[in-house]
Design a protein around this motif. Structure first.
Motif, mmCIF file in Angstrom:
data_model
loop_
_atom_site.group_PDB
_atom_site.id
_atom_site.type_symbol
_atom_site.label_atom_id
_atom_site.label_comp_id
_atom_site.label_asym_id
_atom_site.label_seq_id
_atom_site.Cartn_x
_atom_site.Cartn_y
_atom_site.Cartn_z
ATOM 1 N N ASP A 163 4.696 10.224 -8.931
ATOM 2 C CA ASP A 163 4.419 9.988 -10.346
ATOM 3 C C ASP A 163 5.399 8.981 -10.950
ATOM 4 O OD1 ASP A 163 2.857 10.311 -12.595
ATOM 5 O OD2 ASP A 163 3.985 12.028 -13.366
ATOM 6 N N ILE A 164 5.613 7.898 -10.212
ATOM 7 C CA ILE A 164 6.404 6.765 -10.709
ATOM 8 C C ILE A 164 5.432 5.611 -10.931
ATOM 9 C CG2 ILE A 164 8.353 5.228 -10.267
ATOM 10 C CD1 ILE A 164 9.299 7.209 -8.117
ATOM 11 N N PRO A 165 5.428 4.966 -12.076
ATOM 12 C CA PRO A 165 4.489 3.861 -12.295
ATOM 13 C C PRO A 165 4.577 2.809 -11.194
ATOM 14 C CG PRO A 165 5.566 4.457 -14.352
ATOM 15 C CD PRO A 165 6.257 5.238 -13.269
ATOM 16 N N VAL A 166 3.452 2.511 -10.586
ATOM 17 C CA VAL A 166 3.448 1.608 -9.442
ATOM 18 C C VAL A 166 3.877 0.195 -9.840
ATOM 19 C CG1 VAL A 166 2.016 0.581 -7.629
ATOM 20 C CG2 VAL A 166 1.698 2.982 -8.252
ATOM 21 N N VAL B 213 0.838 -1.206 0.000
ATOM 22 C CA VAL B 213 0.000 0.000 0.000
ATOM 23 C C VAL B 213 0.873 1.257 0.000
ATOM 24 C CG1 VAL B 213 -1.678 1.330 1.336
ATOM 25 C CG2 VAL B 213 -1.950 -1.145 1.109
ATOM 26 N N ALA B 214 1.888 1.286 0.859
ATOM 27 C CA ALA B 214 2.771 2.448 0.918
ATOM 28 C C ALA B 214 3.557 2.617 -0.381
ATOM 29 C CB ALA B 214 3.722 2.326 2.104
ATOM 30 N N LEU B 215 3.993 1.505 -0.945
ATOM 31 C CA LEU B 215 4.714 1.576 -2.210
ATOM 32 C C LEU B 215 3.821 2.180 -3.294
ATOM 33 C CD1 LEU B 215 7.525 0.728 -3.325
ATOM 34 C CD2 LEU B 215 6.432 -1.360 -4.161
ATOM 35 N N GLY B 216 2.549 1.793 -3.292
ATOM 36 C CA GLY B 216 1.606 2.393 -4.229
ATOM 37 C C GLY B 216 1.446 3.881 -3.991
ATOM 38 N N GLY B 217 1.449 4.300 -2.707
ATOM 39 C CA GLY B 217 1.358 5.723 -2.379
ATOM 40 C C GLY B 217 2.561 6.497 -2.852
ATOM 41 N N VAL B 218 3.749 5.921 -2.691
ATOM 42 C CA VAL B 218 4.976 6.564 -3.173
ATOM 43 C C VAL B 218 4.898 6.758 -4.679
ATOM 44 C CG1 VAL B 218 7.463 6.244 -3.512
ATOM 45 C CG2 VAL B 218 6.426 5.741 -1.281
ATOM 46 N N GLY B 219 4.475 5.709 -5.377
ATOM 47 C CA GLY B 219 4.361 5.812 -6.834
ATOM 48 C C GLY B 219 3.374 6.882 -7.254
ATOM 49 N N ALA B 220 2.215 6.924 -6.568
ATOM 50 C CA ALA B 220 1.182 7.900 -6.930
ATOM 51 C C ALA B 220 1.636 9.328 -6.649
ATOM 52 C CB ALA B 220 -0.101 7.595 -6.160
ATOM 53 N N LYS B 221 2.273 9.559 -5.505
ATOM 54 C CA LYS B 221 2.665 10.918 -5.134
ATOM 55 C C LYS B 221 3.867 11.412 -5.941
ATOM 56 C CE LYS B 221 -0.563 11.263 -2.135
ATOM 57 N NZ LYS B 221 -1.784 11.972 -2.566
#
Length: 383
Positions: free
Chosen positions: A83-86, A73-81
């Motif tokens: 702008d790195i493809p999750v 979940v946190a990795l997805g948040g890092v990607g979203a914030k």
């Protein structure tokens, strides 16, 4: 009685006492941090956050950097914030951690925003733990334990007998399903041909549907706190939400203005929010936990449920495509449809809800519960 033909997921549907114990344990180990991007960095796939770990020194207790592994979940948040493809980050986490660090650190260095990082320490005094969410500094924290206790106060205030049907807790959400033994209607037309896929009991022998409601909350950025009307079919204890009537509160508030570091929610803000949840629970019970509402909801389902499904595989494929069910879910719906022995659009709806009850993924199960009535109407139209 016939032997069970299909099984309920063993890791789900936990009891209220177990849920509360899990939430209290999480609460004791939780730490929320506001951190500027420039103060964060990734190292060996972990997020290093300054001044988040208790450190005993000769002059007292200080704070040292904390080392927090990134949950999915946190990795997805890092990607979203950032702008790195999750999907790319997940591949790096699995196959090339040094490149993961390089990517994350490079984009953090170019960012001037602050973020809310929600973490769980391994234990109360640990310097290590898990970053479970990476969020905006406007994210409004409404914790599961507080939501649950506020809802229980609302139940007590409403004065209606309510039992716990089931609870689920995932990294993304908490789900608590309540049902009332005082709010039941007969549904012989809807259930006359149905057979429970779990133990073979027939709907014609127990054509009863109970009213209830579903409480949902996320601590990690996956949707708002909400209350929704919920129906339970007693012969199989499958459940589904009612499309209308959902109330809730979005997790967006004012930007957190505290200095960087560990933050606690404002007592005044939390008091107002929890009072709102309590009052909304009372309103939900009074508006939807009554025989008239449940009878209207059942009648609405019955209007489409009697349509005969002559080509089950084709109809289930159409429904699955429209509602974006996976191939695995589509195959399971067909198996449950056959086991349920109700060859109608209502049987497809029942199959969707029984699959929801039996799968391991509680988040996917919730989505199926909330789309069951849509599956009914799509099946009736496609049959």
């Amino acid at each position: 009685m016939a032997q069970p033909t299909l099984a309920v997921a063993p890791n789900r549907h936990i009891g209220m006492n177990t849920l509360i114990a899990k939430l209290r344990d999480q609460h004791s180990r939780s730490v929320d941090v506001i951190a500027g991007a420039a103060t964060l960095h990734a190292d060996n796939g972990n997020l290093i956050i300054p001044r988040t770990a208790p450190l005993l020194t000769s002059t007292g207790v200080d704070l040292a950097p904390g080392i927090f592994g990134l949950s999915d979940v946190a990795l997805g948040g890092v990607g979203a914030k950032l702008d790195i493809p999750v999907a790319y980050l997940r591949r790096l986490a699995a196959e090339n951690v040094p490149l993961l660090d390089t990517n994350v650190n490079s984009w953090l260095q170019r960012d001037d925003r602050r973020f809310l990082v929600r973490c769980l320490r391994d234990n109360i005094d640990s310097a290590e733990g898990t970053a479970r969410a990476f969020l905006s500094d406007r994210y409004l924290r409404i914790d599961n334990l507080d939501v649950l206790m506020a809802a229980i106060r609302g139940i007590e205030t409403a004065g209606v007998a309510v039992n716990i049907a089931s609870c689920d807790l995932t990294d993304r959400r908490m789900y608590v399903r309540f049902v009332s033994p005082e709010v039941q209607v007969m549904a012989p037309e809807l259930l006359r041909n149905y057979r429970s896929p779990f133990d073979g009991r027939r709907g014609s022998d127990l054509p009863v549907i109970s009213g209830g409601f579903l409480l949902k909350n996320s601590e990690t950025g996956y949707g708002r706190y909400s209350l929704a009307p919920w129906l339970r079919i007693e012969v199989c204890t499958n459940g589904q939400t009612v499309e209308r009537g959902t109330v809730g509160r979005t997790h967006v508030g004012a930007r957190i203005t505290d200095d960087d570091g560990i933050v606690d929610p404002s007592a005044e803000t939390m008091k107002a929010l929890l009072q709102l949840i309590t009052s909304q629970t009372v309103d939900t019970i009074r508006n939807y936990l009554n025989v008239d509402f449940v009878a209207r909801a059942v009648a609405d389902l019955e209007r489409a449920a009697g349509v005969t499904v002559r080509r089950p595989e084709t109809t289930i494929k159409v429904v699955s495509q429209q509602l974006h069910y996976t191939q695995e879910q589509q195959d399971a719906i067909l198996a449950h449809f056959i086991a349920g022995a109700d060859l109608s659009a209502g049987g497809i709806m029942q199959a969707v809800t029984s699959v929801a009850r039996s799968i391991d993924d509680a988040d996917a199960a919730y989505r199926m519960e909330t789309t069951a009535s849509k599956a009914l109407r799509l099946a009736a139209a496609a049959a």
